[in-house]
Design an enzyme around this catalytic site. Structure first.
Site, PDB file in Angstrom:
ATOM      1  N   LYS A  50       0.847  -1.186   0.000  1.00 51.45           N
ATOM      2  CA  LYS A  50       0.000   0.000   0.000  1.00 51.45           C
ATOM      3  C   LYS A  50       0.886   1.241   0.000  1.00 51.45           C
ATOM      4  CE  LYS A  50      -4.007  -1.958   2.395  1.00 51.45           C
ATOM      5  NZ  LYS A  50      -4.890  -1.854   3.590  1.00 51.45           N
ATOM      6  N   GLY A  57      -6.892  19.107 -19.219  1.00 47.87           N
ATOM      7  CA  GLY A  57      -7.186  19.113 -20.651  1.00 47.87           C
ATOM      8  C   GLY A  57      -6.611  20.375 -21.250  1.00 47.87           C
ATOM      9  N   GLY A  79      -7.167  22.805 -23.687  1.00 44.49           N
ATOM     10  CA  GLY A  79      -7.839  24.098 -23.774  1.00 44.49           C
ATOM     11  C   GLY A  79      -8.278  24.624 -22.431  1.00 44.49           C
ATOM     12  N   ILE A  80      -8.694  23.721 -21.538  1.00 46.48           N
ATOM     13  CA  ILE A  80      -9.082  24.143 -20.195  1.00 46.48           C
ATOM     14  C   ILE A  80      -7.891  24.756 -19.467  1.00 46.48           C
ATOM     15  CG2 ILE A  80      -9.601  23.168 -17.910  1.00 46.48           C
ATOM     16  CD1 ILE A  80     -11.773  21.510 -19.255  1.00 46.48           C
ATOM     17  N   ASN A  81      -6.728  24.132 -19.556  1.00 48.51           N
ATOM     18  CA  ASN A  81      -5.544  24.688 -18.911  1.00 48.51           C
ATOM     19  C   ASN A  81      -5.138  26.033 -19.517  1.00 48.51           C
ATOM     20  OD1 ASN A  81      -5.194  22.697 -16.995  1.00 48.51           O
ATOM     21  ND2 ASN A  81      -3.798  21.486 -18.249  1.00 48.51           N
ATOM     22  N   SER A 133      -6.114  16.106 -26.974  1.00 45.85           N
ATOM     23  CA  SER A 133      -6.405  14.916 -27.768  1.00 45.85           C
ATOM     24  C   SER A 133      -7.882  14.860 -28.127  1.00 45.85           C
ATOM     25  CB  SER A 133      -6.017  13.664 -26.971  1.00 45.85           C
ATOM     26  OG  SER A 133      -6.782  13.598 -25.768  1.00 45.85           O
ATOM     27  N   LYS A 142       1.413  24.744 -31.931  1.00 44.18           N
ATOM     28  CA  LYS A 142       2.438  24.667 -30.884  1.00 44.18           C
ATOM     29  C   LYS A 142       2.872  23.220 -30.686  1.00 44.18           C
ATOM     30  CE  LYS A 142       2.447  23.742 -26.844  1.00 44.18           C
ATOM     31  NZ  LYS A 142       3.686  22.918 -26.979  1.00 44.18           N
ATOM     32  N   GLY A 165      12.157  21.409 -25.427  1.00 48.06           N
ATOM     33  CA  GLY A 165      12.752  20.810 -24.238  1.00 48.06           C
ATOM     34  C   GLY A 165      14.084  21.448 -23.882  1.00 48.06           C
ATOM     35  N   ASP A 183       0.831  23.942 -21.888  1.00 46.07           N
ATOM     36  CA  ASP A 183      -0.403  24.715 -21.792  1.00 46.07           C
ATOM     37  C   ASP A 183      -0.126  26.100 -21.211  1.00 46.07           C
ATOM     38  OD1 ASP A 183      -1.800  22.517 -22.756  1.00 46.07           O
ATOM     39  OD2 ASP A 183      -2.187  21.741 -20.741  1.00 46.07           O
TER      40      ASP A 183
END
Length: 312
Positions: A27, A39, A41-43, A140, A185, A226, A256
């Site tokens: 555990k 996601g 676009g949300i970010n 995606s 991008k 990078g 993002d």
């Protein structure tokens, strides 16, 4: 009026924790627990909001996870424009292994969208009034959504005079650039897939990006490389930014954050070099945090002073 809208066909809630060590069977008790809206676009919309702008986020919601996603975005002051889907919105899972200094990222597949469900997104975008000047399509595509989905978005945006900004990969990226978009991008992997080449250094990567511009696949290529830094390529110039000397802790949200800052500054009328500088700083600001944290405005401002822009 909101000048920016983002589209995220496959949103998620990102759950993150940290453990001392990752071992089988035992555990593993997390030291932390964090849930963030996720996601592409949300970010992007979240970053724009953090930096003082406003962006409407368009995304599907399904089940209890979809309701929670909407609540989390409401708490951050992001305006949502949603539609219901039958299946549950997905979750992603991120674990930092403290002892080894490693991060493990589990990206779950998410729901399958029926034709009427993904068509509803296109209807929502087409019905936006007044139409945004910048439309950011990112992330995606869920199962069931055709590869040319973002190309269809481009065909909606063009007659309305909106600039389509795209951040995706694979066949979806290829189909959209065949239609022609205003800005893409890609990272190095996505650029390799799109160009069909194997560049070996920054100059060759920038050359491959320039070829896409000359072939009118995109008017601008913002290439994140990078350890090689980043480049912004237009028909008129190639701008290069070497990496800022930081110690990365997580790669989640860096791209993002880069794109959110770039679009926010462009929407505000900034010169493209100034927008690129802030984008590089925002990407680096996301890298220095563990888990699923995006960039923070104070750190973006601090790191922007360390960004060097070279004209190649």
């Amino acid at each position: 009026m909101t000048d920016i809208a983002t589209i995220t066909p496959n949103p998620a809630i990102d759950l993150s924790t940290a453990v001392d060590r990752i071992v089988p069977v035992a555990k593993l008790r997390g030291r932390t627990q964090r849930r963030d809206p996720g996601g592409g676009g949300i970010n992007v919309a979240r970053v724009i909001r953090r930096l003082g702008g406003d962006a409407r986020a368009i995304y599907p919601v399904g089940g209890a996870i979809g309701i929670l996603l909407r609540q989390l975005l409401d708490s951050e002051g992001v305006t949502s424009h949603t539609w219901r889907i039958a299946a549950e919105t997905r979750e992603n899972f991120f674990v930092d292994e403290i002892g080894a200094g490693k991060q493990y990222r589990f990206i779950l597949p998410g729901p399958r969208l029926g034709e009427t469900e993904w068509q509803e997104c296109l209807k929502l975008v087409a019905a936006i009034e007044p139409f945004p000047r910048f439309l950011v399509a990112s992330g995606s595509l869920p199962d069931g959504v055709p590869d040319d989905f973002y190309a269809r978005v481009a065909r909606i945006a063009k007659p309305r005079g909106a600039k389509l900004i795209l951040d995706t990969s694979g066949p979806a990226l290829a189909a959209a650039t065949a239609e022609g978009v205003d800005l893409i991008k890609p990272n190095l992997r996505e650029m390799r897939e799109l160009s069909g080449s194997e560049p070996s250094d920054a100059y060759e990567w920038e050359t491959a990006a320039r070829e896409l511009v000359e072939r009118k696949k995109a008017a601008v290529v913002a290439l994140t490389m990078g350890h090689l830094g980043a480049a912004l390529v237009t028909r008129e110039a190639i701008l290069r930014a070497p990496p800022i000397p930081i110690t990365p802790r997580s790669a989640v949200g860096a791209g993002d954050s880069f794109l959110g800052a770039l679009v926010w500054r462009l929407a505000g009328g900034a010169a493209i070099a100034d927008a690129f500088r802030l984008a590089v700083a925002a990407g680096a600001a996301a890298l220095i945090h563990p888990g699923t944290e995006l960039c923070r405005p104070d750190e973006v401002a601090r790191l922007a002073d360390q960004v060097t822009i070279e004209t190649v």
